[in-house]
Scaffold this active site. Structure first.
Site, short mmCIF file in Angstrom:
data_model
loop_
_atom_site.label_atom_id
_atom_site.label_comp_id
_atom_site.label_asym_id
_atom_site.label_seq_id
_atom_site.Cartn_x
_atom_site.Cartn_y
_atom_site.Cartn_z
N SER A 183 0.84 -1.18 0.00
CA SER A 183 0.00 0.00 0.00
C SER A 183 0.89 1.25 0.00
CB SER A 183 -0.96 -0.03 1.19
OG SER A 183 -1.96 0.95 1.08
N ASP A 393 -8.53 -6.13 -4.68
CA ASP A 393 -8.20 -5.01 -3.80
C ASP A 393 -9.37 -4.05 -3.76
OD1 ASP A 393 -7.13 -2.66 -2.61
OD2 ASP A 393 -5.12 -3.26 -3.22
N HIS A 432 -6.93 -6.09 -0.29
CA HIS A 432 -5.89 -5.09 -0.12
C HIS A 432 -4.78 -5.57 0.82
CE1 HIS A 432 -3.98 -1.24 -0.23
NE2 HIS A 432 -4.08 -1.08 1.08
#
Length: 530
Positions: A183, A393, A432
């Site tokens: 991320s 995601d 994610h």
């Protein structure tokens, strides 16, 4: 400005020359590293097997280590942890998440247990991962110096100064340097690949938050659509029904009905199939809701139909961006764009959105976009890069990573030349940075997220072992075997293994073998591609 103080400090502390046995004294002597804007605030020799971070539960099963905390002007906090025995000779920089205003103590502990010297930073501010108020100054305007420190300077300074600490402690620099993050941490890794290409030998960039000024702006689009078209969010029960129906409709798109959609971007499920009859219900859509779902899946566009960014694919969990509340990071970013800490995103209309999107791009692309496709400096320095992204995601649009990698390929002169140093792995069914319905454990190392540790700690099953073998032995990863544990719990046994393949290849079934066994698949051309 970088400060080349490692060699001078090593000599001053008597630590130059071959590596020597480390002790509590060696650790405490590192206070001498304070110099020219770098202040060592803590040196702590810990041999009790545990450490309790501020406000957190104790971390246990730790080897003896030297903990160094330092502050880099004006207020960048850094932690460096170094094992006193069994050091592998590796330094690992660890990425953050969200706005990264905290130290990733659990990740430091994980790297330490593997024998690496590790470092992490709060990127110059203290805040929860989703709060961006740190960027506003006392007059209520965005302080771009603080944004720059968060976006790049904090990480670059951490890397440089942590390496100095490691060299001083061991009497020699790390043999190899690696980056691991997902991320924001993935973006941080790619930022260094682009801007300081000789900083790391190997970089793992998971679900990278690159194209920040575009994808973060697009994260608020689902809420704008629902607010304008419906007056509020679509009920979660309805979203669940839509996602379930879309998965069922698109599951076989890769030629294999296995409960996982190999490429959600190809799913063309029409939400009108769930439009309510006269009876209504919690698992069907009104006509207006069907229109809103289509707009969310299509993503934001200009008035002439030109796409601004990607939309959410039909099978992707919707709760993150189209749930009951707007995603906090997207809300905070809107305040940055509008230079107003009290700005209300609800005042942005669908018609206004292109202007908002353009303002975000104009203001923040150069600062935090991290989308430079020329990676020749990193390649020429001998660096190796693994990018990976979960296809489901729910926060960062997975096609954005493919778009970036395609641009790198074009800039580099073709796929073969690119794969000599940089490979992209797409993970079907993975959300994610972790979790999801697909095989999701392959060493992504996110201590705050669902189980990510691989079935085996080797280069075939684990990202970190894969990047170290590529860097240190020259063996590039031609697949990574991902594991799904029953109920995401290793204690319950293995439910499925499946290879992740270097893009554009995908896992192709042999036609006869067990679909839950990675041995029944090879990496080949995508059978669902048109």
């Amino acid at each position: 400005m970088k400060r080349n103080i490692a060699s001078a400090i090593c000599l001053g502390l008597g630590l130059a020359g071959p590596a020597m046995a480390q002790s509590a004294t060696d650790c405490s002597n590192l206070t001498g590293l304070s110099s020219d804007g770098v202040t060592i605030t803590t040196t702590e020799f810990i041999d009790t097997g545990s450490f309790t971070p501020p406000g957190q539960e104790p971390l246990t099963d730790l080897p003896p280590f030297c903990r160094v905390a330092l502050t880099i002007d004006p207020e960048i906090s850094v932690e460096v942890w170094m094992p006193v025995q069994g050091w592998t000779g590796r330094f690992v920089g660890i990425g953050g998440g969200g706005y990264a205003g905290y130290i990733e103590y659990q990740e430091l502990a994980g790297g330490l247990r593997e024998g690496s010297a590790v470092a992490n930073t709060d990127t110059g501010h203290s805040s929860d991962w989703f709060l961006g108020g740190f960027a506003f100054n006392d007059t209520g305007s965005v302080d771009m110096d603080k944004v720059v420190t968060f976006a790049s300077r904090g990480i670059i300074e951490m890397t440089h100064n942590a390496k100095n600490v490691v060299a001083a402690f061991y009497g020699e620099p790390a043999a190899y340097s690696y980056w691991s993050g997902c991320s924001t941490g993935g973006r941080q890794g790619l930022m260094q690949v682009q801007r300081t290409p000789d900083a790391y030998d190997g970089v793992i960039a998971g679900a990278p938050a690159i194209n920040w000024e575009r994808f973060i702006a697009a994260e608020i689009w689902p809420q704008i659509v629902m607010h304008e078209m419906l007056g509020g969010p679509i009920a979660q029960s309805k979203w669940d029904a839509v996602s379930t129906a879309a998965r069922a409709a698109c599951d076989a798109g890769d030629g294999l009905e296995d409960g996982a959609v190999a490429n959600p971007a190809r799913c063309d499920f029409d939400p009108a199939e769930l439009q309510c009859g006269a009876e209504g219900g919690d698992a069907c859509l009104t006509a207006d809701e069907v229109t809103a779902v289509r707009a969310i899946w299509d993503g934001p566009m200009r008035a002439d139909g030109t796409p601004l960014w990607f939309g959410l694919d039909p099978t992707v969990p919707i709760g993150g961006l189209a749930g009951e509340q707007a995603f906090p990071i997207a809300v905070e970013h809107a305040r940055w764009v509008m230079d107003d800490p009290d700005f209300d995103w609800r005042t942005i209309t669908m018609a206004d959105f292109p202007a908002y999107f353009d303002a975000s791009n104009s203001k923040f692309n150069d600062v935090i976009g991290t989308d430079e496709a020329d990676l020749s400096g990193f390649r020429d320095a001998g660096g190796k890069l693994i990018i990976w992204h979960g296809w489901e995601d729910q926060l960062i649009f997975a096609p954005g990573s493919i778009d970036y990698y395609d641009r790198v390929v074009a800039n580099t002169g073709g796929l073969d030349r690119t794969q000599d140093f940089a490979r992209l792995f797409m993970a079907p069914g993975v959300e994610h940075c972790a979790g999801g319905t697909g095989p999701n454990a392959f060493g992504t190392r996110n201590a705050r997220l669902p189980v990510t540790m691989p079935l085996k700690m080797d280069a075939e099953h684990d990202l970190f072992h894969a990047i170290t073998r590529w860097v240190e032995e020259g063996v590039a990863p031609d697949h990574i075997i991902a594991t799904r544990y029953t109920d995401n719990d290793p204690a319950n046994g293995v439910e499925r293994t499946r290879p992740l393949c270097p893009y554009p290849l995908v896992a192709v079934h042999d036609g006869t073998g067990d679909i839950d066994d990675a041995a029944s698949f090879t990496c080949g051309e995508d059978p669902g591609a048109k």
